[in-house]
Each structure stands twice: as C-alpha cells, then as structure tokens.
Design a protein around this motif. Structure first.
Motif, PDB file in Angstrom:
ATOM      1  N   THR A  17       0.774  -1.197   0.079  1.00 48.16           N
ATOM      2  CA  THR A  17      -0.085  -0.086  -0.100  1.00 48.16           C
ATOM      3  C   THR A  17       0.878   1.190  -0.070  1.00 48.16           C
ATOM      4  O   THR A  17       2.085   1.198   0.276  1.00 48.16           O
ATOM      5  CB  THR A  17      -0.893  -0.035   1.165  1.00 48.16           C
ATOM      6  N   HIS A  18       0.316   2.189  -0.239  1.00 51.34           N
ATOM      7  CA  HIS A  18       1.136   3.620  -0.567  1.00 51.34           C
ATOM      8  C   HIS A  18       1.654   3.982   0.957  1.00 51.34           C
ATOM      9  O   HIS A  18       2.925   4.441   0.956  1.00 51.34           O
ATOM     10  CB  HIS A  18       0.085   4.641  -0.516  1.00 51.34           C
ATOM     11  N   ASN A  19       1.092   3.700   2.146  1.00 49.29           N
ATOM     12  CA  ASN A  19       1.643   3.801   3.518  1.00 49.29           C
ATOM     13  C   ASN A  19       2.735   3.021   3.637  1.00 49.29           C
ATOM     14  O   ASN A  19       3.845   3.207   4.282  1.00 49.29           O
ATOM     15  CB  ASN A  19       0.581   3.672   4.526  1.00 49.29           C
ATOM     16  N   GLU A  20       2.482   1.443   3.346  1.00 50.59           N
ATOM     17  CA  GLU A  20       3.642   0.596   3.604  1.00 50.59           C
ATOM     18  C   GLU A  20       5.032   0.996   2.881  1.00 50.59           C
ATOM     19  O   GLU A  20       6.102   0.797   3.343  1.00 50.59           O
ATOM     20  CB  GLU A  20       3.139  -0.848   3.342  1.00 50.59           C
ATOM     21  N   GLU A  21       4.806   1.289   1.599  1.00 55.57           N
ATOM     22  CA  GLU A  21       5.810   1.675   0.439  1.00 55.57           C
ATOM     23  C   GLU A  21       6.310   2.972   1.170  1.00 55.57           C
ATOM     24  O   GLU A  21       7.650   2.948   1.057  1.00 55.57           O
ATOM     25  CB  GLU A  21       5.179   2.120  -0.668  1.00 55.57           C
ATOM     26  N   ALA A  22       5.520   3.879   1.746  1.00 56.92           N
ATOM     27  CA  ALA A  22       6.408   5.083   2.093  1.00 56.92           C
ATOM     28  C   ALA A  22       7.232   4.864   3.395  1.00 56.92           C
ATOM     29  O   ALA A  22       8.295   5.394   3.441  1.00 56.92           O
ATOM     30  CB  ALA A  22       5.162   6.094   2.711  1.00 56.92           C
ATOM     31  N   GLU A  23       6.567   3.959   4.222  1.00 64.34           N
ATOM     32  CA  GLU A  23       7.253   3.656   5.368  1.00 64.34           C
ATOM     33  C   GLU A  23       8.649   2.881   5.055  1.00 64.34           C
ATOM     34  O   GLU A  23       9.783   2.884   5.786  1.00 64.34           O
ATOM     35  CB  GLU A  23       6.241   2.683   6.312  1.00 64.34           C
ATOM     36  N   SER A  24       8.533   1.816   4.016  1.00 61.91           N
ATOM     37  CA  SER A  24       9.832   1.156   3.837  1.00 61.91           C
ATOM     38  C   SER A  24      10.866   2.000   3.237  1.00 61.91           C
ATOM     39  O   SER A  24      11.614   1.935   3.633  1.00 61.91           O
ATOM     40  CB  SER A  24       9.188   0.323   2.626  1.00 61.91           C
ATOM     41  N   LEU A  25      10.174   3.050   2.211  1.00 59.98           N
ATOM     42  CA  LEU A  25      11.324   3.931   1.646  1.00 59.98           C
ATOM     43  C   LEU A  25      11.870   4.742   2.885  1.00 59.98           C
ATOM     44  O   LEU A  25      12.885   5.005   2.786  1.00 59.98           O
ATOM     45  CB  LEU A  25      10.454   4.728   0.813  1.00 59.98           C
ATOM     46  N   ARG A  26      11.084   5.318   3.898  1.00 57.06           N
ATOM     47  CA  ARG A  26      11.525   5.945   4.835  1.00 57.06           C
ATOM     48  C   ARG A  26      12.722   5.055   5.909  1.00 57.06           C
ATOM     49  O   ARG A  26      13.667   5.764   6.285  1.00 57.06           O
ATOM     50  CB  ARG A  26      10.413   6.478   5.768  1.00 57.06           C
ATOM     51  N   ARG A  27      12.185   3.914   6.029  1.00 54.24           N
ATOM     52  CA  ARG A  27      13.377   2.818   6.918  1.00 54.24           C
ATOM     53  C   ARG A  27      14.625   2.886   6.133  1.00 54.24           C
ATOM     54  O   ARG A  27      15.526   3.101   6.720  1.00 54.24           O
ATOM     55  CB  ARG A  27      12.502   1.600   7.154  1.00 54.24           C
ATOM     56  N   ALA A  28      14.391   2.699   4.633  1.00 56.89           N
ATOM     57  CA  ALA A  28      15.841   2.408   3.684  1.00 56.89           C
ATOM     58  C   ALA A  28      16.433   3.840   3.689  1.00 56.89           C
ATOM     59  O   ALA A  28      17.839   3.540   4.129  1.00 56.89           O
ATOM     60  CB  ALA A  28      15.313   1.789   2.665  1.00 56.89           C
ATOM     61  N   ILE A  29      15.685   4.860   3.704  1.00 57.39           N
ATOM     62  CA  ILE A  29      16.257   6.050   3.592  1.00 57.39           C
ATOM     63  C   ILE A  29      17.048   6.298   4.992  1.00 57.39           C
ATOM     64  O   ILE A  29      18.180   6.694   5.104  1.00 57.39           O
ATOM     65  CB  ILE A  29      15.693   7.208   3.040  1.00 57.39           C
TER      66      ILE A  29
END
Length: 191
Positions: A38-50
């Motif tokens: 989902t968009h939120n999961e994807e944003a959270e995943s990207l935030r964690r990676a970043i």
C-alpha cells in the motif's frame, strides 16, 4: 568508497520502487514477486531504507571526521615529540653551559686570587719607581747646580791665572829688590 555505494544503493531502491509502482508488482531483496504494498507501507519502507542509509552515511562521515581528527592528533603528537626532543637537547645544552659557567667562575676566582699579590707588588714597584724618579730629579738638579758652580769656578780660575802669574812676578820682583837691597847693604858693610 562506502558512501558512494550507499548513495548508489539508495538511488537503486528509489528506482525499483518507482518501477514497481508503475508496473504494479514489487520484488523483495531476493527478487521474488510479492503483492504491491500500500502507499503507506511503501512510504514507510522507503523511509526506513532512507533512514538506514542516512544513519550509515552519518556513521561514515563521523568515521571520516574521526579519522581526520586521529590524523591531526597523530601529527600533533609527532610535533610534540619533536618539540620534546628539542627541549631535552636545549636543557642538556643549558646544563652544559651552566657547568662551563661555574667552572669559568671558579677559574676566574683562582686567577684573581693569584693576581692580587702581583698587583700589590706592582703597586709597591710603582711607588718605588716614583720615589727613584723624584730622587733622580733632585740629584739631577743638584748635579746641574754643582756643574754650573764648577763651571763658574773654572771660569774664575781661568780669569785669575794671568793675575796669579803676575802676582808671582811681583813677588819675584819684590824678592829680587829685597835681595838687591841686602846685597847693597852687605857690599856697603864690606866696603
């Protein structure tokens, strides 16, 4: 460098996410397809990676700074060691110079002690020389007066010699006159 690798990895993750979003299919780290997040999961995943990449970059930056500090500290320690060596050499030189100064002071005191009697003797000799010069001047003046008196006497004698000679002649004349008178008187008695 590790920083470059992390930046490349971050760029790849962003590209993958963008590509997966466009295709509707997402692959995990092993490359297996999974359902699109989902968009939120994807944003959270990207935030964690970043965040992970930024933390790792920050650690690398701190390590680089620490390395630079470490090199600066090592350079300062090397400079400090060199300065300590110079200070030790200067202390040794100062100690040697102080010892030489003490030795020279002792030699000077001994020389002054040896010279003191010579200076006293030299003062005595100077005084005696002064007295001799004064006496010589007095004797010279006396001798000059005596020579002048002698010259005067010789001059007087030279003047008196012709008169003395004439005095002898006068005595001889008187004697002869007396002798003549006596001779006449005897002749008169005999006659």
């Amino acid at each position: 460098s590790r920083r470059g690798e992390l930046q490349e990895s971050l760029a790849r993750v962003r590209e993958e996410v963008a590509a997966a979003s466009a295709e509707g299919e997402v692959h995990d780290a092993e490359g297996q397809a999974r359902s699109p997040p989902t968009h939120n999961e994807e944003a959270e995943s990207l935030r964690r990676a970043i965040g992970e990449h930024e933390c790792e970059l920050a650690e690398l930056e701190r390590g680089r700074r620490a390395g630079a500090r470490l090199r600066a500290i090592e350079a300062a320690e090397a400079e400090s060691a060199a300065l300590h060596g110079e200070v030790a050499a200067l202390r040794q030189s100062l100690t040697t110079t102080e010892e030489e100064c003490r030795r020279l002071s002792t030699e000077q005191a001994l020389a002054e002690a040896e010279v003191a009697p010579l200076q006293d003797w030299l003062g005595h000799v100077d005084e005696q020389l002064r007295l001799v010069r004064e006496e010589r001047a007095e004797l010279g003046a006396g001798l000059e007066a005596a020579l002048r008196h002698r010259s005067e006497l010789e001059a007087d004698e030279a003047e008196a010699r012709p008169m003395q000679r004439s005095g002898l002649d006068a005595i001889a004349v008187c004697y002869l006159q007396e002798h003549e008178r006596k001779s006449r008187a005897r002749k008169a008695l005999l006659a």
